[in-house]
Design a protein around this motif. Structure first.
Motif, short mmCIF file in Angstrom:
data_model
loop_
_atom_site.label_atom_id
_atom_site.label_comp_id
_atom_site.label_asym_id
_atom_site.label_seq_id
_atom_site.Cartn_x
_atom_site.Cartn_y
_atom_site.Cartn_z
N SER A 70 -5.53 -15.48 23.01
CA SER A 70 -5.08 -15.32 21.88
C SER A 70 -4.09 -16.60 20.53
N LEU A 71 -4.34 -16.01 19.48
CA LEU A 71 -3.57 -16.16 18.18
C LEU A 71 -2.68 -15.78 17.78
N GLY A 72 -1.60 -15.67 18.00
CA GLY A 72 -0.74 -14.91 17.16
C GLY A 72 -0.75 -15.77 15.69
N LEU A 73 -0.54 -15.00 14.38
CA LEU A 73 -1.05 -14.81 12.90
C LEU A 73 0.87 -15.39 12.42
N PRO A 74 0.57 -16.15 12.01
CA PRO A 74 2.25 -17.14 10.56
C PRO A 74 2.80 -16.24 10.48
N GLN A 75 3.07 -14.95 10.47
CA GLN A 75 3.14 -13.33 9.81
C GLN A 75 5.02 -14.13 9.77
N ASP A 76 5.18 -13.10 8.32
CA ASP A 76 7.47 -12.40 8.40
C ASP A 76 7.11 -11.56 8.34
N HIS A 77 6.11 -10.54 7.82
CA HIS A 77 6.05 -9.06 7.67
C HIS A 77 4.86 -8.57 8.64
N ALA A 78 5.12 -7.75 9.31
CA ALA A 78 3.76 -6.70 9.88
C ALA A 78 3.26 -5.66 8.91
N THR A 79 2.40 -6.77 7.95
CA THR A 79 1.46 -6.08 6.98
C THR A 79 0.17 -4.97 7.44
N HIS A 80 -0.11 -4.09 7.43
CA HIS A 80 -1.28 -3.62 8.44
C HIS A 80 -2.75 -3.94 7.67
N GLY A 81 -3.17 -4.21 8.82
CA GLY A 81 -4.49 -5.21 8.20
C GLY A 81 -5.77 -3.92 8.26
N THR A 82 -6.61 -4.28 6.86
CA THR A 82 -7.92 -4.06 6.65
C THR A 82 -8.38 -4.68 6.25
N GLN A 83 -10.04 -3.93 6.18
CA GLN A 83 -11.31 -4.51 6.12
C GLN A 83 -12.00 -4.63 4.74
N ALA A 84 -12.20 -5.77 4.12
CA ALA A 84 -12.78 -6.29 2.22
C ALA A 84 -13.70 -6.33 1.70
N GLY A 85 -14.13 -7.01 1.50
CA GLY A 85 -15.35 -7.32 0.85
C GLY A 85 -16.75 -7.60 1.88
N ASP A 86 -16.98 -8.38 3.23
CA ASP A 86 -17.80 -8.23 3.33
C ASP A 86 -17.80 -8.49 4.97
N GLY A 87 -16.31 -7.33 5.31
CA GLY A 87 -16.07 -7.44 6.67
C GLY A 87 -15.12 -8.57 6.23
N THR A 88 -14.51 -9.42 6.03
CA THR A 88 -13.00 -9.56 6.80
C THR A 88 -11.61 -9.01 6.59
N VAL A 89 -11.17 -8.85 7.31
CA VAL A 89 -10.10 -7.97 7.76
C VAL A 89 -8.52 -8.87 6.92
N VAL A 90 -7.32 -8.12 5.83
CA VAL A 90 -6.76 -9.10 5.64
C VAL A 90 -5.68 -8.63 5.04
N TYR A 91 -4.59 -8.60 5.34
CA TYR A 91 -3.10 -8.34 5.86
C TYR A 91 -2.15 -9.39 4.06
N PRO A 92 -2.75 -8.38 3.35
CA PRO A 92 -1.97 -8.59 2.19
C PRO A 92 -0.40 -9.43 2.08
N ASP A 93 0.30 -10.74 1.52
CA ASP A 93 1.84 -10.72 2.01
C ASP A 93 2.32 -10.68 3.05
N ALA A 94 1.66 -11.02 4.13
CA ALA A 94 2.21 -11.05 4.67
C ALA A 94 3.72 -11.70 5.69
N ALA A 95 3.10 -13.06 4.84
CA ALA A 95 3.88 -14.30 5.22
C ALA A 95 4.09 -14.25 3.16
N LYS A 96 5.41 -15.73 2.64
CA LYS A 96 6.15 -15.67 1.64
C LYS A 96 4.71 -16.09 1.31
N ASN A 97 4.72 -15.85 0.32
CA ASN A 97 3.23 -16.08 -1.27
C ASN A 97 2.10 -16.15 -0.19
N THR A 98 2.05 -15.76 0.43
CA THR A 98 1.09 -16.11 1.12
C THR A 98 -0.28 -14.84 1.79
#
Length: 286
Positions: A70-98
């Motif tokens: 496994s690979l942990g994500l480099p986050q500051d906030h436990a932002t909820h993940g949602t599928q968008a686009g053609d199947g990409t799971v996104v975690y918007p603003d999970a880190a500073k300006n990232t």
């Protein structure tokens, strides 16, 4: 705010998919505790990859033998993940300006992606790497890492996964210099932006687990044996699961020469499925 969330996720996915393309994205479903799950059929069973339900989780790949990397994500906030686009799971603003995203790929692998939205975004990302017991990450010549372990007690080590060479692209699709280093169990990606960099910048570690790649790694003791008696290489290779044909005398002589070079430089021998040999250090090279 709630009405804006889908639009934010769609924008984040568009940026990522512009950089990665969508041709290799796996078909996914959902399951409890995940944002997406993909199952890929291998020769010896099923490889299962999952994206976490929020950015505080980890991207996981389970091999047919039941082992998980496994690979942990480099986050500051436990932002909820949602599928968008053609199947990409996104975690918007999970880190500073990232923004953070995960893509599950049709080869059984997974990409963990960061989108640096502007020049204030951190250019160093840290991913916690969790490997099964007895597995080690060994730097390869491409700038990535092979994930190496012994298949049996009597065999040399074999690569059963990989962290691909790092890459980063700016808003114009231009390459941005980037590199990895490993500190303990932490994979660190450095993205070298400049005043001329066009944001957003997308960067990506991709990893696979559970596939025997055909690269065989020898430790220092095994390297010495091959250097002193080339045909020991053929004997050791015969113990592995990769099904190589018997090497020719010329190939064995070449392996012996390379083993001597590795031994004399206090490094170790590795042999690819193409029969090409090389030196390496670190990890299994003890």
């Amino acid at each position: 705010m709630a009405d804006d969330a889908p639009a934010t996720g769609s924008r984040a996915a568009r940026v990522v998919e512009k950089a990665t393309g969508i041709s290799d994205l796996a078909a996914t479903t959902t399951a409890a505790g995940t944002a997406a799950i993909a199952r890929t059929q291998a020769d010896d069973g099923t490889v299962t990859a999952t994206a976490p339900k929020d950015a505080a989780g980890a991207v996981k790949i389970t091999a047919p033998d039941g082992t998980t990397a496994s690979l942990g994500l480099p986050q500051d906030h436990a932002t909820h993940g949602t599928q968008a686009g053609d199947g990409t799971v996104v975690y918007p603003d999970a880190a500073k300006n990232t923004d953070i995203a995960v893509q599950l790929t049709d080869d059984g692998g997974a990409r963990a992606l960061t989108t640096l939205k502007n020049a204030q975004a951190p250019t160093q990302q840290r991913y916690e790497l969790n490997l099964p017991q007895g597995t080690e990450a060994v730097a390869n010549e491409d700038g990535g890492y092979d994930l190496v372990r012994k298949v049996t007690n009597d065999s040399p080590a074999v690569a059963v996964g990989a962290i691909d060479a790092p890459w980063a692209k700016d808003a114009g699709g231009n390459k941005v210099p980037t590199s990895y280093k490993l500190e303990g169990n932490t994979l660190i990606q450095q993205v070298n932006t400049t005043e001329e960099t066009a944001f957003p910048v997308v960067a990506d570690p991709k990893f696979t687990w559970g596939w025997v790649t055909g690269t065989v790694y020898f430790n220092k003791s095994e390297t010495r044996k091959i250097a002193n008696n080339g045909y020991m290489a053929a004997t050791l290779i015969a113990l592995g699961p990769w099904g190589w044909v018997g090497p020719s005398a010329a190939t064995v002589s070449y392996w012996t020469w390379m083993a001597n070079k590795a031994k004399n430089s206090r490094q170790c021998l590795k042999i690819k499925s193409t029969l090409k040999a090389d030196k390496y250090k670190g990890g299994y090279c003890r």
